[in-house]
Design a protein around this motif. Structure first.
Motif, short mmCIF file in Angstrom:
data_model
loop_
_atom_site.label_atom_id
_atom_site.label_comp_id
_atom_site.label_asym_id
_atom_site.label_seq_id
_atom_site.Cartn_x
_atom_site.Cartn_y
_atom_site.Cartn_z
N ARG A 773 57.35 23.33 1.59
CA ARG A 773 56.23 23.30 0.94
C ARG A 773 56.53 22.49 -0.23
NH1 ARG A 773 57.35 30.01 0.76
NH2 ARG A 773 57.16 30.61 2.83
N SER A 774 55.25 22.67 -1.04
CA SER A 774 55.03 21.76 -2.22
C SER A 774 56.08 21.93 -3.16
CB SER A 774 53.61 21.81 -2.94
OG SER A 774 53.71 23.23 -3.25
N ASN A 775 56.76 22.97 -3.34
CA ASN A 775 58.00 23.15 -4.36
C ASN A 775 59.02 24.10 -3.53
OD1 ASN A 775 56.82 25.74 -3.93
ND2 ASN A 775 56.92 26.32 -6.03
N PHE A 776 59.29 23.77 -2.42
CA PHE A 776 60.27 24.61 -1.87
C PHE A 776 60.60 24.11 -0.61
CE2 PHE A 776 62.28 28.95 -0.44
CZ PHE A 776 63.46 28.47 -0.28
N THR A 777 61.82 23.17 -0.45
CA THR A 777 62.37 22.77 0.81
C THR A 777 63.91 23.35 1.22
OG1 THR A 777 61.06 20.81 0.52
CG2 THR A 777 62.60 20.62 2.10
N TRP A 778 63.88 23.65 2.43
CA TRP A 778 65.14 24.06 3.15
C TRP A 778 65.42 23.36 4.08
CZ3 TRP A 778 66.17 29.49 5.70
CH2 TRP A 778 67.66 29.30 5.99
N ARG A 779 66.58 22.68 4.34
CA ARG A 779 66.94 22.11 5.63
C ARG A 779 68.30 22.40 5.79
NH1 ARG A 779 64.30 17.10 3.65
NH2 ARG A 779 63.10 16.35 5.36
N ALA A 780 68.70 22.55 7.06
CA ALA A 780 69.98 23.19 7.36
C ALA A 780 70.50 22.53 8.68
CB ALA A 780 70.19 24.53 7.63
N GLY A 781 71.83 22.20 9.05
CA GLY A 781 72.23 21.88 10.46
C GLY A 781 73.64 22.20 10.60
N ILE A 782 73.85 22.26 12.04
CA ILE A 782 75.10 22.48 12.31
C ILE A 782 75.32 21.49 13.53
CG2 ILE A 782 74.14 24.29 14.14
CD1 ILE A 782 76.54 25.76 13.49
N ASN A 783 76.69 21.37 13.64
CA ASN A 783 77.35 20.40 14.63
C ASN A 783 78.90 21.06 15.24
OD1 ASN A 783 79.76 18.92 13.57
ND2 ASN A 783 78.11 18.78 11.85
N VAL A 784 78.82 20.99 16.51
CA VAL A 784 79.79 21.67 17.20
C VAL A 784 80.26 20.85 18.27
CG1 VAL A 784 80.98 23.75 18.67
CG2 VAL A 784 78.91 24.01 16.88
N SER A 785 81.75 20.51 18.32
CA SER A 785 82.46 19.74 19.28
C SER A 785 83.41 20.35 20.08
CB SER A 785 82.97 18.50 18.56
OG SER A 785 81.94 17.83 17.93
N PHE A 786 83.62 20.24 21.24
CA PHE A 786 84.54 20.82 22.24
C PHE A 786 85.28 19.62 22.93
CE2 PHE A 786 81.27 23.68 21.88
CZ PHE A 786 81.77 24.81 21.61
N GLU A 880 70.76 22.11 2.64
CA GLU A 880 70.23 21.72 1.42
C GLU A 880 68.70 22.44 1.20
OE1 GLU A 880 72.91 19.22 3.45
OE2 GLU A 880 70.79 19.45 3.95
N ILE A 881 68.93 23.03 -0.17
CA ILE A 881 67.82 23.74 -0.55
C ILE A 881 67.15 23.15 -1.96
CG2 ILE A 881 66.56 25.88 -1.62
CD1 ILE A 881 68.76 27.32 0.22
N SER A 882 65.90 22.77 -2.14
CA SER A 882 65.29 22.29 -3.19
C SER A 882 64.06 23.10 -3.44
CB SER A 882 64.89 20.94 -3.14
OG SER A 882 63.82 20.75 -2.22
N LYS A 883 64.12 23.89 -4.79
CA LYS A 883 63.00 24.65 -5.28
C LYS A 883 62.67 24.22 -6.76
CE LYS A 883 61.53 29.63 -5.83
NZ LYS A 883 60.18 29.13 -5.42
N GLY A 884 61.46 23.76 -6.76
CA GLY A 884 61.06 23.32 -7.92
C GLY A 884 62.02 22.28 -8.49
#
Length: 1023
Positions: A773-786, A880-884
């Protein structure tokens, strides 16, 4: 000078060719770039004119411009990390100005849109191999002192274990597991196109009384993490084949930051951090130790065959010293960066200065780094000629303490933390003044650990310069010639003094050592690149190159003993009455390579990449110096097909690749007969003789790794959910191992190509953009290895390694290499329990003492595989979260299924230490093993090393500075925490450990330097 004579005429010729083009009709292009969701201007967006090498970046207000664009229709491509790419067409008239506006859509993955792939760049859509990128802006959080720490936990299939908690500590980096047994498993590092050495830049330390000295620190500390612009990891052989004989362990490509278009900017970034040991050795306090001794004396009084006699009470002191606390501290780190940048479409520059002072959590231990960097680019002849310069100069000052890598009966700081009597004081005052307490005068095997930290001097200094200069010239709009010349030069100084006043130096009457080490790597690359797009249907990108590299290494070590006074330390070696024969050496290693890579794309749906590299290296035998390394890969962009129009996938592609790469692993001159000198005395006359120390191997050649990789990249919900699934198989043959030679011979063994190893695994990544959104962004990620590895063949028999350290463990090994088993598998007796007499019991199958499958006699115990040091799964999670104006990020990583050999507990969790008036770990108080029983290596000391670690948490606040307060534009305040939480069942200090105990030794924990828990506060201001 020879190089200059060749390069200057070439550049002059190319310049003359460019002169007629200046008269062509030209115009300008202008525009701006905005976020399609927030409608805010986007800075730092790369705008490239496709089919050419011209590019620029948007200013803080999102605007950009090109001047002197040849008239006609051109295609512009806008790319930025975290956003999907976009293209626009613009028609330029002679003397006119065209406009092209862009609106980029956010996407889940924070990925480089144009990826450095070695000897060039590739659009992410056209990549056919297994390539991963790390965003340095997201990864450079907390106290980071080298590039490896920025990768840790962020890339599937890349496992990084820092050796210990020492400032600047080295790391074990494994990309898709270990592939070699006797050669290096470390990846190749390439900085700004130039391969750099990852060898230690300073000499080895000096162990105390036969202990192995502590491990070398990371040579990557030369590069300030804040100067890193991009990090790319080439994982599979089809991607690393472009680096041929040096690509078996993967390749890490680092590009430093460059100047940007726009007004000049100054950025200042500084932080202060405080750190303390996350965990200390849990030894008995003085009162606990006294109580134990008294209880054992009381037991002895009732039964003279048990416990301790009364002399042990007499030997007790009156102090209550916490040696673990006395040898550590709350350490402070400060880091300051100052950066200047700016430029125009024609000339850009960036200069930076860095100062870092990181104290270790152990006393008298730390590192300082002074670094400066300059980057400049200049374009001429309508951007047909592009000249680039990158220079990094750094000085690292290291303050070492003496601690153990491996050891025996005696040791350094941490061995004495575990054993020094806690009823003894740190210092005493007598008629001679206040001085450190020791158990007696002169040489002693048990030493005050605080005195070891304070009295022994061990300093290292490295001066390193890394630079390259490149020139690119567009022979035509599709054909570019490039010359890149690079130098990596380092000089290292190691200065050590063990004073005669210390028990560690008393046996020598004082010992001084100085070592000088120098290394210089020179690289020349000459390259032609053909890049053309035929009407959006066919696209070609072909590279052909020649590369020459030479590495020269020299060293000299001087040592003196028996000094009259400690005042000179290592600064007057001639004052020692015993002069140890100096040691010196020099080595030259040379590579010559011819290489080519061809990328073909059809309708943006089908992509094919072929690579071939022909490598020659001087270290190998005649007839085996040259080897061919091929690679081929392809991808199918399924989501572009019409039959996928109604599928839920916004992006879907399949990749398949195969390649063969090498490991140069053999030291210089390994294929030749070499000689060393020996000293003999005939009568009273000393004679120097030369004897063989290596016999030739006329068949010695590269290790070879072949790899198959299959991958699927996907995107859902307009790429707000994206990821990949990959499966690979690696087979390494012609392993470089030392093998016994037939006797009689001048030597016992020689380096040969023997055996094979197999690795296979699955890698999963998933990135999400849940909120945008214009004042709120949330990114997330996961990595798994075998990942799994197996020794397929080691030339017959089995190889034991993994030295067990500590008193009474001489000749004992914890790991074994055998066909059909994992690399580094722990091998030994199986622990069953303790009998009523306090003796340890082990599993057995036969023998005179074997009763009901149990024995107390180690000779009859059955030995088998008792653990696997390799994790079955690794995990990384970031958010990673950015709000305002606020931003928040976190990184969690873990490893599961691996075992750790707790060598520390084996040797120091035993009450038997009290027999020598030594302390021990608190766990021994509840241990049923008898007081007089020895420490015995067995499965009892193999523990589950699975863990989940909260690696970093960062909270920031960004605000605009009022104009009345000067020229500052924006500022960011932030706080950060590293290693705040560790979830594990492992009983030692930390399950991530490393000791260099031979071959592919792994997960051996012996008195490791404590890992710190760190809290940081910082500010970043842009002017």
């Amino acid at each position: 000078m020879r190089l200059v004579r060749h390069v200057v005429p070439i550049l002059a010729f190319l310049s003359v060719m460019a002169i007629p083009l200046a008269a062509q009709g030209t115009g300008a292009i202008r525009g701006e770039v905005r976020d399609s969701v927030t409608k805010q201007a986007l800075a730092g967006v790369i705008i490239r004119i496709q089919g050419t090498q011209r590019e620029t970046q948007t200013a803080p207000d999102g605007s950009y411009s090109f001047a002197d664009v040849p008239s006609g229709t051109v295609t512009l491509r806008a790319t930025r990390i975290g956003f999907g790419p976009q293209t626009q067409s613009a028609t330029v008239s002679n003397g006119g100005s065209a406009e092209a506006q862009f609106a980029l859509a956010p996407q889940a993955s924070i990925l480089e849109p144009v990826v450095v792939t070695g000897y060039g760049t590739t659009r992410r859509e056209a990549i056919t191999g297994s390539v991963a990128t790390v965003d340095p802006g997201t990864a450079n959080v907390g106290v980071i002192n080298n590039a490896n720490q920025m990768i840790q936990g962020r890339v599937a299939g890349v496992e990084i274990v820092q050796n210990n908690g020492e400032p600047g500590a080295g790391a074990q980096v494994r990309i898709r597991g270990s592939t070699s047994i006797g050669a290096s498993n470390e990846p190749l590092y390439v900085i700004d196109g130039i391969p750099v050495s990852n060898d230690p830049t300073q000499g080895e330390g000096l162990g105390v009384s036969g202990t192995s000295p502590s491990l070398a620190r990371s040579p990557l500390a030369l590069l300030n993490p804040s100067d890193i612009g991009s990090i790319t990891i080439l994982k599979d052989a089809s991607a690393t084949a472009i680096y041929g004989s040096r690509g078996a362990n993967g390749v890490i490509l680092i590009e430093t930051k460059k100047g940007t278009v726009g007004s000049s900017t100054i950025e200042y970034d500084a932080y202060v951090a405080t750190a303390s040991p996350a965990k200390r050795l849990d030894v008995l306090t003085g009162s606990e130790y006294s109580a134990f001794i008294q209880s054992q004396v009381a037991l002895h009084n009732t039964n003279p065959l048990k416990g301790l006699d009364s002399s042990y009470i007499t030997a007790l002191g009156t102090a209550n010293t916490d040696w673990a606390g006395a040898t550590t501290r709350s350490a402070v780190t400060q880091n300051q960066n100052l950066r200047f940048s700016g430029g125009s479409d024609v000339t850009r520059y960036l200069a930076s200065l860095n100062y870092m002072n990181q104290q270790g959590v152990a006393l008298s231990n730390g590192m300082k780094r002074y670094q400066g960097r300059l980057s400049a680019t200049h374009q001429a002849f309508n951007s047909r000629l592009r000249i680039g310069l990158n220079v990094t100069a750094s000085q690292s000052n290291d303050d070492y303490i003496t601690f153990e890598n491996t050891g025996g009966f005696e040791g350094g700081v941490f061995e004495n933390v575990a054993t020094f009597n806690p009823t003894r004081p740190i210092t005493v005052t007598d008629s001679t003044g206040t001085h450190f307490y020791e158990i007696g005068p002169g040489s002693q095997s048990v030493r005050n650990p605080v005195a070891l930290e304070k009295q022994l001097s061990d300093f290292g200094t490295t001066n390193r310069t890394l630079g390259n200069m490149s020139a690119d010239f567009d022979l035509t709009t599709s054909l570019t010639a490039r010359i890149n010349v690079g130098v990596d030069k380092s000089t290292g100084l190691r200065q050590i003094y063990f004073p005669r006043s210390s028990p560690a130096g008393a046996e020598f009457g004082g010992l001084a050592r100085q070592g000088n080490y120098s290394s210089q790597s020179r690289t020349l690359q000459a390259q032609l690149t053909f890049r053309h797009d035929f009407g959006g249907v066919h696209s070609f990108d072909v590279v052909g190159a020649y590369e020459w590299t030479q590495i020269d290494r020299d060293s000299v070590i001087a040592e003196a003993r028996n000094f009259l006074t400690d005042l000179f330390t290592f600064n007057n070696m001639g004052a020692g009455t015993v002069q140890v024969n100096p040691v010196s050496g020099g080595v030259t290693d040379r590579w010559i390579s011819f290489l080519s890579r061809a990328n073909y794309g059809y309708k943006e749906k089908y992509f094919l990449t072929g690579v071939v590299r022909y490598d020659g290296r001087s270290s190998f035998a005649e007839g085996h110096k040259w080897t061919l390394f091929p690679g081929i890969s392809g991808s199918w962009h399924l989501s572009q097909e019409s039959f996928m129009s109604n599928s839920p996938f916004s992006d879907l592609r399949v990749r398949v690749g195969y390649g063969v790469v090498g490991n140069p692993g053999a030291p210089a001159y390994s294929s030749l007969v070499t000689f060393g000198n020996e000293k003999y005395v005939f009568g009273t006359t000393p004679i120097t003789a030369f004897t063989p120390n290596n016999i030739g191997n006329p068949n010695l050649t590269f290790e070879r790794t072949s790899q198959v990789d299959v991958g699927v990249d996907y995107g859902l919900m307009q790429n707000r959910l994206s990821g990949s699934i990959e499966y690979y198989i690696k087979n390494t043959t012609d392993l470089l191992l030392r093998h016994k030679v037939s006797q009689p011979s001048a030597v016992q063994d020689r380096l040969e190509n023997i055996g094979s190893v197999k690795n296979h695994g699955i890698e999963l990544t998933l990135d999400a953009l849940p909120i945008s959104r214009s004042n709120f962004t949330w990114r997330a990620g996961i990595n798994v290895s075998f990942e799994r590895n197996t020794a397929q063949n080691i030339g017959g028999g089995a190889i034991s390694f993994g030295t067990v350290s500590g008193q009474g463990q001489s000749g004992q090994n914890a790991e074994r290499l055998a066909s059909g088993y994992a690399l580094g598998a722990f091998y030994g007796p199986v622990y069953v329990g303790v009998d009523s007499a306090g003796k340890q019991q082990f599993s057995c199958s036969s023998g005179t003492t074997c009763v009901s499958g149990i024995t107390t006699d180690l000779k009859d115990a059955t030995r088998s595989v008792i653990g696997n040091p390799n994790p079955s799964m690794t995990l990384g999670f970031h958010s990673e979260i950015s709000k305002g104006r606020f931003d928040f990020s976190m990184l969690v990583r873990g490893a599961f299924g691996q075992d750790v050999f707790n060598n520390t507990a084996l040797v120091y969790s035993t009450k038997g230490n009290a027999l020598q008036q030594k302390n021990f770990l608190r766990d021994a108080l509840t241990d049923p093993i008898g007081l007089h029983e020895p420490s015995i290596f067995s499965s009892r000391w193999i523990e589950d090393g699975s863990f989940l670690r909260l690696q970093n948490v960062t909270l920031g606040y960004t605000f605009d500075i009022p104009k009345g307060l000067g020229s500052a534009r924006t500022a960011r305040l932030y706080v950060s925490g590293d290693n705040l939480l560790l979830l594990t069942g492992y009983s030692g200090l930390d399950p991530e450990v490393y000791a260099n105990a031979g071959l592919v030794s792994r997960n051996i924990d012996y008195l490791s330097y404590p890992r710190p828990r760190t809290v940081t506060a910082g500010v970043r201001v842009a002017f």
